[in-house]
Design a protein around this motif. Structure first.
Motif, PDB file in Angstrom:
ATOM      1  N   LYS A  20       7.107  18.938  13.433  1.00 45.48           N
ATOM      2  CA  LYS A  20       7.526  20.172  14.101  1.00 45.48           C
ATOM      3  C   LYS A  20       8.113  19.865  15.474  1.00 45.48           C
ATOM      4  N   ARG A  21       7.466  18.957  16.207  1.00 42.11           N
ATOM      5  CA  ARG A  21       7.972  18.603  17.528  1.00 42.11           C
ATOM      6  C   ARG A  21       9.336  17.921  17.424  1.00 42.11           C
ATOM      7  N   LEU A  22       9.494  17.087  16.402  1.00 42.31           N
ATOM      8  CA  LEU A  22      10.757  16.374  16.237  1.00 42.31           C
ATOM      9  C   LEU A  22      11.890  17.320  15.866  1.00 42.31           C
ATOM     10  N   ARG A  23      11.586  18.364  15.083  1.00 48.99           N
ATOM     11  CA  ARG A  23      12.632  19.310  14.690  1.00 48.99           C
ATOM     12  C   ARG A  23      13.213  20.035  15.905  1.00 48.99           C
ATOM     13  N   LYS A  24      12.402  20.206  16.939  1.00 53.96           N
ATOM     14  CA  LYS A  24      12.843  20.956  18.118  1.00 53.96           C
ATOM     15  C   LYS A  24      13.468  20.064  19.182  1.00 53.96           C
ATOM     16  N   SER A  25      13.511  18.768  18.942  1.00 48.89           N
ATOM     17  CA  SER A  25      14.022  17.840  19.956  1.00 48.89           C
ATOM     18  C   SER A  25      15.429  17.389  19.591  1.00 48.89           C
ATOM     19  N   ARG A  26      16.367  18.331  19.577  1.00 44.30           N
ATOM     20  CA  ARG A  26      17.728  18.026  19.127  1.00 44.30           C
ATOM     21  C   ARG A  26      18.522  17.246  20.166  1.00 44.30           C
ATOM     22  N   SER A  27      18.138  17.295  21.420  1.00 44.61           N
ATOM     23  CA  SER A  27      18.939  16.632  22.446  1.00 44.61           C
ATOM     24  C   SER A  27      18.715  15.128  22.482  1.00 44.61           C
ATOM     25  N   ASN A  28      17.495  14.681  22.193  1.00 44.77           N
ATOM     26  CA  ASN A  28      17.185  13.253  22.264  1.00 44.77           C
ATOM     27  C   ASN A  28      17.110  12.580  20.907  1.00 44.77           C
ATOM     28  N   VAL A  29      16.591  13.264  19.915  1.00 39.10           N
ATOM     29  CA  VAL A  29      16.563  12.738  18.546  1.00 39.10           C
ATOM     30  C   VAL A  29      16.872  13.884  17.591  1.00 39.10           C
ATOM     31  N   ALA A  76       0.830  -1.201   0.000  1.00 37.70           N
ATOM     32  CA  ALA A  76       0.000   0.000   0.000  1.00 37.70           C
ATOM     33  C   ALA A  76       0.864   1.249   0.000  1.00 37.70           C
ATOM     34  N   ALA A  77       0.282   2.324  -0.522  1.00 43.12           N
ATOM     35  CA  ALA A  77       0.954   3.631  -0.520  1.00 43.12           C
ATOM     36  C   ALA A  77       0.436   4.458   0.642  1.00 43.12           C
ATOM     37  N   LEU A  78       1.306   5.235   1.231  1.00 45.77           N
ATOM     38  CA  LEU A  78       0.909   6.085   2.342  1.00 45.77           C
ATOM     39  C   LEU A  78       0.116   7.282   1.833  1.00 45.77           C
ATOM     40  N   PRO A  79      -0.871   7.734   2.572  1.00 47.80           N
ATOM     41  CA  PRO A  79      -1.595   8.953   2.181  1.00 47.80           C
ATOM     42  C   PRO A  79      -0.685  10.169   2.290  1.00 47.80           C
ATOM     43  N   LYS A  80      -1.047  11.222   1.563  1.00 43.59           N
ATOM     44  CA  LYS A  80      -0.194  12.404   1.526  1.00 43.59           C
ATOM     45  C   LYS A  80      -0.097  13.094   2.878  1.00 43.59           C
ATOM     46  N   GLU A  81      -1.075  12.851   3.766  1.00 41.80           N
ATOM     47  CA  GLU A  81      -1.044  13.488   5.082  1.00 41.80           C
ATOM     48  C   GLU A  81      -0.024  12.843   6.026  1.00 41.80           C
ATOM     49  N   VAL A  82       0.490  11.694   5.638  1.00 44.23           N
ATOM     50  CA  VAL A  82       1.469  10.980   6.470  1.00 44.23           C
ATOM     51  C   VAL A  82       2.846  11.138   5.829  1.00 44.23           C
ATOM     52  N   TYR A  83       3.790  11.666   6.585  1.00 43.37           N
ATOM     53  CA  TYR A  83       5.137  11.915   6.080  1.00 43.37           C
ATOM     54  C   TYR A  83       6.124  10.910   6.647  1.00 43.37           C
ATOM     55  N   LEU A  84       7.118  10.590   5.868  1.00 43.05           N
ATOM     56  CA  LEU A  84       8.223   9.769   6.338  1.00 43.05           C
ATOM     57  C   LEU A  84       9.406  10.671   6.671  1.00 43.05           C
ATOM     58  N   ALA A  85      10.132  10.294   7.684  1.00 35.25           N
ATOM     59  CA  ALA A  85      11.317  11.057   8.073  1.00 35.25           C
ATOM     60  C   ALA A  85      12.325  10.111   8.700  1.00 35.25           C
ATOM     61  N   GLU A  86      13.554  10.599   8.783  1.00 39.34           N
ATOM     62  CA  GLU A  86      14.657   9.800   9.312  1.00 39.34           C
ATOM     63  C   GLU A  86      15.238  10.496  10.538  1.00 39.34           C
ATOM     64  N   LEU A  87      15.382   9.748  11.629  1.00 41.12           N
ATOM     65  CA  LEU A  87      15.926  10.277  12.870  1.00 41.12           C
ATOM     66  C   LEU A  87      17.243   9.599  13.189  1.00 41.12           C
ATOM     67  N   ILE A  88      18.097  10.287  13.936  1.00 40.59           N
ATOM     68  CA  ILE A  88      19.323   9.697  14.433  1.00 40.59           C
ATOM     69  C   ILE A  88      19.372   9.912  15.943  1.00 40.59           C
ATOM     70  N   ILE A  89      19.875   8.930  16.658  1.00 39.05           N
ATOM     71  CA  ILE A  89      19.991   9.020  18.118  1.00 39.05           C
ATOM     72  C   ILE A  89      21.345   9.616  18.442  1.00 39.05           C
ATOM     73  N   PRO A  90      21.379  10.836  19.006  1.00 37.14           N
ATOM     74  CA  PRO A  90      22.673  11.463  19.327  1.00 37.14           C
ATOM     75  C   PRO A  90      23.246  10.926  20.633  1.00 37.14           C
ATOM     76  N   PRO A  91      24.540  11.130  20.855  1.00 34.83           N
ATOM     77  CA  PRO A  91      25.110  10.767  22.163  1.00 34.83           C
ATOM     78  C   PRO A  91      24.417  11.567  23.268  1.00 34.83           C
ATOM     79  N   ARG A  92      24.406  11.087  24.434  1.00 36.58           N
ATOM     80  CA  ARG A  92      23.790  11.741  25.595  1.00 36.58           C
ATOM     81  C   ARG A  92      22.271  11.815  25.501  1.00 36.58           C
ATOM     82  N   SER A  93      21.685  11.178  24.492  1.00 41.35           N
ATOM     83  CA  SER A  93      20.229  11.150  24.413  1.00 41.35           C
ATOM     84  C   SER A  93      19.668  10.347  25.574  1.00 41.35           C
ATOM     85  N   GLU A  94      18.517  10.784  26.087  1.00 39.70           N
ATOM     86  CA  GLU A  94      17.862  10.047  27.163  1.00 39.70           C
ATOM     87  C   GLU A  94      17.359   8.683  26.690  1.00 39.70           C
ATOM     88  N   PHE A  95      17.298   8.493  25.372  1.00 40.03           N
ATOM     89  CA  PHE A  95      16.767   7.251  24.827  1.00 40.03           C
ATOM     90  C   PHE A  95      17.831   6.165  24.680  1.00 40.03           C
TER      91      PHE A  95
END
Length: 622
Positions: free
Chosen positions: A401-410, A329-348
């Motif tokens: 938008k929330r993910l863009r502002k979370s530079r310390s954990n992701v 199946a194809a994702l609807p246009k309202e759903v976006y894909l993105a790539e995250l990286i786990i930085p050092p010192r992340s709480e995760f």
């Protein structure tokens, strides 16, 4: 009549206090090297040991927390956070990135210059966080392997710290040592002449020898969109091995799932499938509804699910009495894909995807996980996260938008589709004005450096650069507590005579009484320690030693302290030497040896340049 220096002999009894301080120091360094515990916890425990053993008084033990250096570093975190939060840093990074072209050499020069320029005023970690998505985008557009540019990016961020007083904490540490000794301090741009030379050498080295030593592991696929920082949906799906794992199902009348919430169904834990989106078709057409645990499924709803387990899909269809509409199946246009990286010192770090619950925190669904650029095929949700891991997530616009502002954990490093919005916030112009004012005040000596920084941090908050408690969140409290806890350790070394003992042994050693030999020794020790522990902690421990040696030998402390500051910014040789090395290690798919063979040569080059240029800029004669 004074005894000639070469005939002096210093005797220091190895008292109980010296043994305790030495053991605490060694234990702290070993714990830092092992990196199994938080740095602030290790430093604070060491501080408590010195306090409980009576080596430090309560006033001495807590002096670091009120030290102007610690306050200034905390203020700089706020200033740097405002630059990031307002979009000014992102805009600068993207603007500089557009100049790259397609030549590897030209890209290396542009990336290193941009990284060094930002790092002169931002933290090196913040600089790499801003530049990493830009560099990955440049690699895709130019079809250049990321492994050719990410080590230069990290090294330039370290070299950029040599350019200004606030470029890196060790610069401020050596300045504080001079101030505490009642000596004239370095000026804001005192580091610039040596720093510019080191940066130039670094760029030339990486464009000639370094680029040949860096691995060429893979090139861009050519499927990237032309919008900078954004990649195509098929490219992301294919690179994470998710092809064919996204299916579309329908909830018919009579389904046992109808009238129940996603929380009730426990699809992820019972059937091992993830729900990406829920769509409802009505009079106004198909609407993609908010997908959360309380989403109520109704007859006629269609679900996009992700699973690599065919048996799980079969069980889901059978037990839920649902229909399989499409196996791919194809994702609807309202759903976006993105790539995250786990930085050092992340709480995760150390927690599994299931434990973190990205959907609850960000509203994002984790589709796949890569470790060292290799997809984790099974049990993705139960795999502990490590620094450098990358995740493929599905999210809506607000979650991004929330993910863009979370530079310390992701760290959001690539997005499937660009959001057409201004990267600058309304407070951006005030952020620039306040930043320029702070730099002018510090460089011209209008007010004390700590006053300029704290005033700028306060004005950033008043100007609206932050929302709510984001100003507090921008401060790396682990670093602040670590620095404040390590500073009294330097006091204990001096108070117990341990520092005098070390200085005496060095002075008595043949061949180490010449200023050049001392500069070589201090650079080598500082550079070596910086490969294993925080460069700030290294500066706190080595800078007082450099000052004591200068006083004992009757030479100027400035060349020795400048050498210590430069050496503290040469954490090049291992992927764990600094957080920025660890940050690019996963994204560039580097091995330990990649850092070693490039980093050691660059460290030696900086060492020889320091021995040649520092005595000219800061003569040994007092």
């Amino acid at each position: 009549m004074l005894t000639p220096l070469s005939q002096r002999r210093y005797y220091f009894p190895m008292t109980t206090d010296i043994w305790i301080v030495t053991c605490v120091l060694l234990a702290t360094i070993i714990a830092f090297v092992l990196d199994r515990f938080r740095l602030d916890v290790v430093a604070f425990i060491s501080l408590m040991v010195l306090l409980l053993t009576g080596i430090l008084t309560p006033t001495e033990a807590t002096a670091g927390f009120s030290n102007s250096l610690v306050l200034m570093i905390a203020g700089l975190f706020v200033v740097g956070g405002a630059i990031l939060e307002s979009g000014v840093a992102d805009l600068a990074g993207r603007w500089l990135g557009r100049l790259g072209g397609t030549s590897t050499i030209r890209l290396t020069v542009i990336v290193m210059l941009a990284s060094a320029l930002l790092s002169a005023f931002l933290s090196s970690t913040g600089t790499v966080a801003v530049m990493l998505p830009v560099v990955l985008s440049l690699c895709r557009r130019a079809k250049v392997s990321p492994s050719k540019l990410l080590i230069p990016l990290a090294f330039a961020a370290s070299l950029g710290g040599m350019l200004t007083l606030i470029g890196t904490p060790p610069n401020m540490v050596v300045n504080q040592v001079l101030r505490d000794a009642g000596l004239d301090t370095f000026h804001f741009f005192s580091f610039a002449p040596a720093g510019i030379l080191m940066l130039t050498l670094g760029i030339v080295f990486m464009c000639t020898i370094g680029t040949r030593l860096l691995p060429a592991q893979r090139t861009g696929s050519g499927n990237a969109s032309q919008d900078q920082g954004f990649v195509s949906r098929p490219e992301l799906i294919h690179s994470y091995g998710v092809d064919g794992q996204i299916r579309e199902i329908r909830i018919p009348h009579g389904s046992t799932f109808a009238g129940r919430t996603l929380r009730d169904l426990r699809l992820r834990t019972v059937f091992h499938v993830n729900v990406i989106a829920v769509s409802t078709t009505g009079a106004r057409g198909t609407v993609v509804r908010k997908c959360d645990p309380d989403t109520l499924l109704q007859p006629g709803d269609t679900l996009l699910i992700k699973s690599s387990n065919e048996e799980a899909i079969a069980n889901l269809i059978s037990e839920g009495k649902i229909e399989l509409i499409a196996s791919t199946a194809a994702l609807p246009k309202e759903v976006y894909l993105a790539e995250l990286i786990i930085p050092p010192r992340s709480e995760f770090v150390g927690r599994t995807v299931r434990d973190v619950d990205f959907f609850r925190i960000y509203g994002a669904m984790v589709l796949a996980l890569q470790h060292r650029n290799k997809p984790v095929g099974t049990r993705t949700s139960d795999t502990p996260l490590v620094p450098g891991d990358t995740l493929l997530i599905a999210a809506n616009a607000s979650a991004l938008k929330r993910l863009r502002k979370s530079r310390s954990n992701v760290l959001l490093v690539s997005e499937q589709e660009e959001q057409r919005e201004s990267p600058l916030t309304p407070a951006a112009r005030w952020v620039v004005v306040i930043l320029v004012g702070m730099l002018i005040a510090m460089s011209a000596g209008i007010v004390a450096n700590v006053t300029a920084v704290l005033a700028a941090a306060t004005l950033m908050v008043i100007a609206g650069a932050f929302r709510g408690s984001n100003a507090y969140q921008s401060i790396n409290w682990e670093s602040i507590v670590m620095i404040a806890s390590v500073m009294p350790l330097a006091t204990a070394l001096e108070k117990t005579g341990t520092l005098d003992l070390v200085v005496g042994e060095i002075v008595e050693s043949p061949g180490l009484t010449s200023p050049s030999s001392l500069l070589l020794l201090l650079f080598a020790v500082t550079s070596l320690l910086s490969q294993a522990i925080s460069n700030t902690a290294t500066g706190v421990l080595i800078a007082p030693l450099a000052l004591q040696l200068a006083e004992r030998l009757g030479i100027s402390p400035y060349p020795l302290l400048m050498g210590v500051a430069l050496a503290a910014s040469t954490a090049f040789s291992t992927p764990v030497a600094s957080p920025i090395n660890a940050l690019v290690a996963g994204a560039g798919n580097y091995r330990f040896g990649d850092f070693l063979k490039v980093g050691v040569l660059l460290q030696l080059l900086i060492l020889f340049a320091t021995l040649a240029i520092v005595p000219l800029l800061f003569p040994f004669s007092p």
